[in-house]
Scaffold this motif. Sequence first.
Motif, PDB file in Angstrom:
ATOM      1  N   LEU A  54      -6.255   4.830   5.112  1.00  0.00           N
ATOM      2  CA  LEU A  54      -5.841   3.511   4.655  1.00  0.00           C
ATOM      3  C   LEU A  54      -6.011   2.474   5.757  1.00  0.00           C
ATOM      4  CD1 LEU A  54      -2.643   4.195   2.507  1.00  0.00           C
ATOM      5  CD2 LEU A  54      -4.955   3.656   1.732  1.00  0.00           C
ATOM      6  N   ARG A  55      -5.726   2.840   6.986  1.00  0.00           N
ATOM      7  CA  ARG A  55      -5.877   1.908   8.098  1.00  0.00           C
ATOM      8  C   ARG A  55      -7.340   1.515   8.309  1.00  0.00           C
ATOM      9  NH1 ARG A  55      -1.651   3.135  12.969  1.00  0.00           N
ATOM     10  NH2 ARG A  55       0.257   3.045  11.727  1.00  0.00           N
ATOM     11  N   LEU A 100       0.823  -1.208   0.000  1.00  0.00           N
ATOM     12  CA  LEU A 100       0.000   0.000   0.000  1.00  0.00           C
ATOM     13  C   LEU A 100       0.860   1.263   0.000  1.00  0.00           C
ATOM     14  CD1 LEU A 100      -2.936  -0.874   2.425  1.00  0.00           C
ATOM     15  CD2 LEU A 100      -3.155  -0.079   0.065  1.00  0.00           C
ATOM     16  N   ARG A 101       1.956   1.219   0.728  1.00  0.00           N
ATOM     17  CA  ARG A 101       2.848   2.378   0.763  1.00  0.00           C
ATOM     18  C   ARG A 101       3.406   2.681  -0.626  1.00  0.00           C
ATOM     19  NH1 ARG A 101       7.862   2.311   4.878  1.00  0.00           N
ATOM     20  NH2 ARG A 101       8.283   0.339   3.788  1.00  0.00           N
ATOM     21  N   ARG A 102       3.628   1.642  -1.413  1.00  0.00           N
ATOM     22  CA  ARG A 102       4.258   1.820  -2.727  1.00  0.00           C
ATOM     23  C   ARG A 102       3.259   1.933  -3.866  1.00  0.00           C
ATOM     24  NH1 ARG A 102       9.025  -2.167  -5.031  1.00  0.00           N
ATOM     25  NH2 ARG A 102       9.297  -1.156  -7.069  1.00  0.00           N
ATOM     26  N   TYR A 103       2.143   1.188  -3.784  1.00  0.00           N
ATOM     27  CA  TYR A 103       1.227   1.097  -4.916  1.00  0.00           C
ATOM     28  C   TYR A 103      -0.218   1.463  -4.569  1.00  0.00           C
ATOM     29  CZ  TYR A 103       4.839  -1.671  -7.342  1.00  0.00           C
ATOM     30  OH  TYR A 103       5.993  -2.109  -7.945  1.00  0.00           O
ATOM     31  N   GLY A 104      -0.447   2.028  -3.421  1.00  0.00           N
ATOM     32  CA  GLY A 104      -1.817   2.182  -2.943  1.00  0.00           C
ATOM     33  C   GLY A 104      -2.710   3.069  -3.781  1.00  0.00           C
ATOM     34  N   ASP A 105      -2.155   4.102  -4.390  1.00  0.00           N
ATOM     35  CA  ASP A 105      -2.979   5.038  -5.156  1.00  0.00           C
ATOM     36  C   ASP A 105      -3.177   4.543  -6.583  1.00  0.00           C
ATOM     37  OD1 ASP A 105      -3.160   6.786  -3.011  1.00  0.00           O
ATOM     38  OD2 ASP A 105      -1.311   7.819  -3.557  1.00  0.00           O
ATOM     39  N   GLY A 106      -4.445   4.339  -6.954  1.00  0.00           N
ATOM     40  CA  GLY A 106      -4.752   3.938  -8.318  1.00  0.00           C
ATOM     41  C   GLY A 106      -4.813   5.138  -9.246  1.00  0.00           C
ATOM     42  N   ARG A 133       4.610   5.509  10.220  1.00  0.00           N
ATOM     43  CA  ARG A 133       4.616   6.950   9.946  1.00  0.00           C
ATOM     44  C   ARG A 133       4.154   7.264   8.529  1.00  0.00           C
ATOM     45  NH1 ARG A 133       9.491   6.948  13.074  1.00  0.00           N
ATOM     46  NH2 ARG A 133      10.711   6.643  11.159  1.00  0.00           N
ATOM     47  N   SER A 134       4.345   6.328   7.618  1.00  0.00           N
ATOM     48  CA  SER A 134       4.024   6.586   6.213  1.00  0.00           C
ATOM     49  C   SER A 134       2.557   6.366   5.872  1.00  0.00           C
ATOM     50  CB  SER A 134       4.880   5.676   5.323  1.00  0.00           C
ATOM     51  OG  SER A 134       4.497   4.312   5.477  1.00  0.00           O
TER      52      SER A 134
END
Length: 302
Positions: A244-245, A186-192, A238-239
Amino acid sequence: MNAQIQRAVMACKISLSLLGLLWGWATGQGWLGLVAAVAIFCFSGLFILLGLLVLRRVNRGAPHLPTRALLGAWWREWSAFERVFSWQQPFATQRYPDYLPATCRERGVLLVHGFTCNRGLWNGWMKRLGEQSTPFVALTLEPAFGSIDAYAEQIEAGVQALLRLGGPPPVIVAHSMGGLAVRAWLRRYGDGPGGAPRLAHVMTLGSPHQGTLMARFSPARNARQMRIGNAWLAELARSEAPELRALFSCYFSYFDQVVCPVRTAVLTGAREIEVPHSGHMGLLDHPRAFADLQQWLAEKKP
């Protein structure tokens, strides 16, 4: 790689048991050789029982664990452990291939295993999902003992495979370390593209979101990343955006002998679900998690 390691472990277990029997026969103490052979095969059960007993001290302030309930949890956990590590993962990892029908438009499921495991962990889930014609992808994360961050690309490939079917965003179900791998994804690819949602929900079963005491006993890189208070976990936390949580449901148990203390399996801001009287592997067999998955699969496309 994990399947090869576990086949080697099984070969060692069988060889040591046979050596015990041969030693007893050669020395004229067949009964002692039999005891040695049984002890080797029962070692995992004794180790699990010790872990459950230690929980009485580790989970201070937790509800009292009645002896009868503890023994029941131990038996179910040992049975699940032997089924998974002695058969499903070493020898039946490809029994149920990913189900990606070309014409299906239903919501799919991505299954993510944990430390020292592979896709064979999910054989029971894959069988049931296939029977109800639910698309799914079950990963085998490699390298087995590398960084958790390295698993993000494999999770991304699984998500893309499900999204290509044209259905709603998938549900991710992750066991143990798999929950941390999903957070790293999610930190790397979460945004579509254009802010479009890429998943419906994440269910984590016994994931060490805040680390676990048991990670101290392994020098592997991904195990070190699961140690309580380590820098990688702190940076991951922190990121993360609070929204998202909110996508997470964290299933935990006071009988989890691997992720402890018990509250480390809960991600702050996520939904919390206690699974009663279930060990770490037993979380996969409890009917609550699969029943909840059905509800998420039934959610309408936004």
